[in-house]
Write a protein that holds these residues in place. Structure first.
Motif, PDB file in Angstrom:
ATOM      1  N   MET A 109      18.347  99.404  35.101  1.00 49.50           N
ATOM      2  CA  MET A 109      18.273 100.032  33.801  1.00 49.50           C
ATOM      3  C   MET A 109      17.043 100.925  33.709  1.00 49.50           C
ATOM      4  O   MET A 109      17.122 102.029  33.167  1.00 49.50           O
ATOM      5  CB  MET A 109      18.221  98.940  32.727  1.00 49.50           C
ATOM      6  CG  MET A 109      18.411  99.459  31.347  1.00 49.50           C
ATOM      7  SD  MET A 109      20.110  99.931  31.070  1.00 49.50           S
ATOM      8  CE  MET A 109      20.176  99.826  29.323  1.00 49.50           C
ATOM      9  N   GLY A 110      15.932 100.446  34.215  1.00 47.45           N
ATOM     10  CA  GLY A 110      14.700 101.236  34.206  1.00 47.45           C
ATOM     11  C   GLY A 110      14.822 102.484  35.062  1.00 47.45           C
ATOM     12  O   GLY A 110      14.292 103.542  34.710  1.00 47.45           O
ATOM     13  N   LEU A 111      15.527 102.359  36.188  1.00 45.39           N
ATOM     14  CA  LEU A 111      15.721 103.518  37.059  1.00 45.39           C
ATOM     15  C   LEU A 111      16.542 104.598  36.351  1.00 45.39           C
ATOM     16  O   LEU A 111      16.270 105.792  36.489  1.00 45.39           O
ATOM     17  CB  LEU A 111      16.413 103.087  38.353  1.00 45.39           C
ATOM     18  CG  LEU A 111      16.681 104.191  39.371  1.00 45.39           C
ATOM     19  CD1 LEU A 111      15.373 104.815  39.824  1.00 45.39           C
ATOM     20  CD2 LEU A 111      17.453 103.641  40.555  1.00 45.39           C
ATOM     21  N   MET A 112      17.529 104.185  35.568  1.00 43.42           N
ATOM     22  CA  MET A 112      18.352 105.144  34.837  1.00 43.42           C
ATOM     23  C   MET A 112      17.498 105.911  33.819  1.00 43.42           C
ATOM     24  O   MET A 112      17.583 107.137  33.736  1.00 43.42           O
ATOM     25  CB  MET A 112      19.490 104.423  34.119  1.00 43.42           C
ATOM     26  CG  MET A 112      20.406 105.357  33.346  1.00 43.42           C
ATOM     27  SD  MET A 112      21.691 104.503  32.442  1.00 43.42           S
ATOM     28  CE  MET A 112      20.749 103.716  31.146  1.00 43.42           C
ATOM     29  N   PHE A 113      16.673 105.191  33.036  1.00 47.83           N
ATOM     30  CA  PHE A 113      15.815 105.849  32.063  1.00 47.83           C
ATOM     31  C   PHE A 113      14.818 106.782  32.742  1.00 47.83           C
ATOM     32  O   PHE A 113      14.571 107.892  32.282  1.00 47.83           O
ATOM     33  CB  PHE A 113      15.066 104.816  31.213  1.00 47.83           C
ATOM     34  CG  PHE A 113      15.935 104.137  30.200  1.00 47.83           C
ATOM     35  CD1 PHE A 113      16.745 104.874  29.353  1.00 47.83           C
ATOM     36  CD2 PHE A 113      15.954 102.754  30.100  1.00 47.83           C
ATOM     37  CE1 PHE A 113      17.547 104.256  28.411  1.00 47.83           C
ATOM     38  CE2 PHE A 113      16.748 102.124  29.166  1.00 47.83           C
ATOM     39  CZ  PHE A 113      17.552 102.868  28.321  1.00 47.83           C
ATOM     40  N   THR A 114      14.234 106.348  33.846  1.00 46.51           N
ATOM     41  CA  THR A 114      13.278 107.171  34.579  1.00 46.51           C
ATOM     42  C   THR A 114      13.948 108.438  35.101  1.00 46.51           C
ATOM     43  O   THR A 114      13.375 109.525  35.020  1.00 46.51           O
ATOM     44  CB  THR A 114      12.683 106.370  35.753  1.00 46.51           C
ATOM     45  OG1 THR A 114      12.114 105.166  35.239  1.00 46.51           O
ATOM     46  CG2 THR A 114      11.623 107.166  36.472  1.00 46.51           C
ATOM     47  N   THR A 115      15.157 108.307  35.610  1.00 54.47           N
ATOM     48  CA  THR A 115      15.882 109.462  36.127  1.00 54.47           C
ATOM     49  C   THR A 115      16.213 110.448  35.017  1.00 54.47           C
ATOM     50  O   THR A 115      16.021 111.661  35.162  1.00 54.47           O
ATOM     51  CB  THR A 115      17.177 109.004  36.828  1.00 54.47           C
ATOM     52  OG1 THR A 115      16.850 108.066  37.849  1.00 54.47           O
ATOM     53  CG2 THR A 115      17.916 110.176  37.425  1.00 54.47           C
TER      54      THR A 115
END
Length: 45
Positions: A1-7
């Protein structure tokens, strides 16, 4: 989930920088005061 927001946030930042870069150079190249000098505004319609 954090990777999606960061991307998504990173991609948005890159798009914003590209848009600002483009608008900055277009604003310098397309000077609106030149239009009056090249094609003067007619006095009558």
């Amino acid at each position: 989930m954090g990777l999606m927001f960061t991307t998504v946030i990173g991609y948005s930042v890159v798009l914003a920088i590209a848009a600002l870069f483009t608008m900055h150079f277009l604003g310098k190249a397309l000077d609106s005061s030149d239009s009056e000098r090249i094609d003067p505004k007619p006095d009558v319609k």
